[in-house]
Design an enzyme around this catalytic site. Sequence first.
Site, mmCIF file in Angstrom:
data_model
loop_
_atom_site.group_PDB
_atom_site.id
_atom_site.type_symbol
_atom_site.label_atom_id
_atom_site.label_comp_id
_atom_site.label_asym_id
_atom_site.label_seq_id
_atom_site.Cartn_x
_atom_site.Cartn_y
_atom_site.Cartn_z
ATOM 1 N N GLY B 164 64.744 -49.675 70.213
ATOM 2 C CA GLY B 164 66.056 -50.025 69.685
ATOM 3 C C GLY B 164 66.037 -50.271 68.185
ATOM 4 C CD GLU B 200 55.346 -42.402 63.936
ATOM 5 O OE1 GLU B 200 56.390 -42.690 63.313
ATOM 6 O OE2 GLU B 200 55.336 -42.083 65.125
ATOM 7 C CE LYS B 201 53.187 -39.251 53.979
ATOM 8 N NZ LYS B 201 52.458 -39.809 52.820
ATOM 9 C CG ASN B 290 64.970 -44.064 72.947
ATOM 10 O OD1 ASN B 290 64.501 -45.168 72.701
ATOM 11 N ND2 ASN B 290 65.323 -43.219 72.000
ATOM 12 N NE ARG B 292 68.195 -46.809 75.258
ATOM 13 C CZ ARG B 292 67.310 -46.971 74.285
ATOM 14 N NH1 ARG B 292 66.108 -47.411 74.563
ATOM 15 N NH2 ARG B 292 67.610 -46.687 73.044
ATOM 16 C CB VAL B 295 74.381 -46.163 72.247
ATOM 17 C CG1 VAL B 295 75.768 -46.404 71.651
ATOM 18 C CG2 VAL B 295 73.702 -47.475 72.598
ATOM 19 N NE ARG B 338 75.197 -46.064 68.028
ATOM 20 C CZ ARG B 338 73.998 -46.397 68.482
ATOM 21 N NH1 ARG B 338 73.634 -47.683 68.472
ATOM 22 N NH2 ARG B 338 73.164 -45.489 68.932
#
Lengths: 171, 464
Positions: B164, B200-201, B290, B292, B295, B338
Site C-alpha cells: 500500500g 532496489e535501484k 498485490n 487482492r 482500488v 481518487r
Amino acid sequence: MAKYRDLANADVIGSGNAEALAELVDALLPILVDRLAVTGLGEIEVERNGATVRVRSEALGAVAATSVNRPATGTVHAGTAAPASERSADGVRRHAVRATAVGFLTLAKDVHIGAKISRGALVAQVEVLGIPTEVRAQHGGIVVTLKAATGDPVEYGQEIFTLESIGEVSK
Amino acid sequence: MIKRVLIANRGEIALRILRACRQLGIEAVVAYSEADADSRAVLVADEAVCIGPADVKASYLSAPAIISAALATGCDAIHPGYGFLSENAAFAEAVAAHRLTFIGPSAPILEKFHSKAATRALLAKHGLPTIPGSDGVVADEAAALAAAKRIGYPVILKASAGGGGRGMRVAQSEADLSRNFAICVQEAQAAFGDGSIYLEKYLSATHHVEVQIAVDHEGTALHFGERDCSLQRRHQKLVEESPSTALTPRVREDFLARAAKAIGAAGYRNVGTLEFLVGPDGNPYFIEINCRIQVEHPVTEVVTGVDLVALQIALAGGAKMPMKQSEIQARGHAIEFRITAEDPAHNFQPQAGEISAYRSPSGPWVRFDSHLYAGYEVPPYYDSLLGKLIVWGATRGEAIARSRAALRELEIDGVATTRDFFLGLLESPAFLSGSVTTSMLDEVGTAAILATVPRQPGALATAQ
C-alpha cells in the site's frame, strides 16, 4: 400473533391490599392482553391507585431475538445506536444489556424474566469461534424483556435483554 | 458454488462487492463497525451485521470477529475487499479452517507471495525482468551498504512485508543509507510486524505501470491490460489510467504476455496485480505483486468490459476461466481520480465530518463508485477515500474533456476534498501531454496545480 400465559406473566407491584389488587388485575388483564395482541408491543404497563400491572409477551421477545438472521431491511444496526439506559416518567430506569461480540449467545442459567440481576453479574457469554466473551450487567435490576435466547446468533451491540430498576438511583 | 458472502470491508469497496454479489444472484451480508452503522453499504444491504467497535483492531482487522460474523449469519464465503485483512495469509487460513471460502488467493499462495523480496526472485526466475536490487532480504546495515554499492545510488529501501505504498525510504548516498536503515527496519517492524528490508535501484521520474491478471484453479492465467499509476503522492496513487502513455505497442504486448505467463507458472491463483516501473530503456521492470482486488480495478473494467469483482468471486468459487485471452480487447481510454477527504491546500490533511451537500457526477461513460450521500458523516477512524471517478473516452483527449465536465458536476460540501486538485491537474501541461511521472508532484508542487484550478466554469472551455 403472540400467545400469552395468564397471571404468571403479569407482575403486580403495589402496596394496596391483596383484594384490591386482585380486583384491579381482573378488570385490567383482559383489556391489556387484547391490546398487547393488537399493538404488537412487547409489554404494557398500567398504574392505578398506587398499583402497577404489567403484561408482557414472551413470544414477541423471541421474535426480536432473531435480528441477525432476519431477511433484513437494512436496519439491523439500529439497536447499537440506542442509549444504554433510559428513564420513564414514573422513575423506572431501563437498561439494555448488549452483546459484547458477534457470535452465538449463551444466557446465564439465572437469567429469565423477573430475575433479579446485580450489577457486574456475568449474565451471558457470546461464543466467538469457540472462545467465550463475557457479557456483564452494567446495572442492577429486574429482567423485564428477553430479546435473545441461548443459541441465537447475535451481532456486536445487539440488545440481549432489558433490565429495569425502580428508584435505584435517582440521578 | 458460493451462495452467501460476508463482505468484510467498508466504504466504496463494500458497495462494489455488494453490487457484484447481487448481479451474480449471490446473497450478501455487510459486516460493519459501530462507526459505520450509517454507511451506505449497510443501508443498501439486505443484511448487515455489526462486528465490533470503531477501532479497526476490534472490527475490520479482527479475524475472529469477522469469521464469527460469517458463521453467525450463515455465510459460506468472505470477501475481504482491499486493505485490512485482504492479503493476510493467517486470516485466509482461519477462514478456510472454518470451511468458508476466502475470496482471493488461498493461504499458501498468500504466504508464498507475502515476501516481496522472495516474490521478486521467483518471478525473475519465471522470466520477468526486475530492477537491480539486493539478493533478497539484507541481513544488516553492512549488507545493505554492500548491496547498494553494487546497485548504485540512489536506492530505495523497502519493507519485505510492506504494501500500500508504505514502508519505503529512498537513500541518495552511503550516509543517507546508514541513517535510514535502522529507522526503516523499525518502521517495518512496527507497521507490518516484520523488520525484513530489501533494496532496489531507485528510479525517480518514471512511469509506474501495472498489469491486472486473473488465474483460475487450473492455472489458466490471463491479463487484462495495464494501468498507468504514475501520478502519486508519497507513494500513494492519485490518478490511474489505461492504457499507459509510456509504452510502445510492442513493449506493451510483450510485457503483458510475459506477466500473465509468469504469474500462472509461479503458482498464483485468483485476481492480482503485478506492478512495474518503466526503466530508462522504456521497458517495464517488475517491482511487486498485490494479491487482492485493487482500488483502481474499475479502470480496467471500463476499457475491457470485464467485471473483475464478479470474475474474482467466480474464480474463488472454483469456476474455470470463462474467457480467452483473445476475447479481452481493451478499447478506448479510461482515467480514474481518487476523490478523498483530504485538503490539498494543507498538505493533504485528512478530513472528517458531515457531508452537508452531495451531488454525484453522471452522464455517458462516467462512473462514480462512492459510498457518499448527503448527511453522511465521514468517520475519522478510517482511510479518506470518498469515491472514485472513472471516465471513459474513445481517446485520451476525450476522456480528459469528459473528466473535466464530470469533476465540475461533482459537489461534495462539508469536508475538503481533492476535487479541485484534479481540476487543476487537468490543466497541467505535464498531465495533458501524458508525461506524468512518479516525481511530477514533487517537481511541480501541489500549490502550482491548485493555482491553475479554473475559477469559473467558462474558463474551462478555453483551456488547453
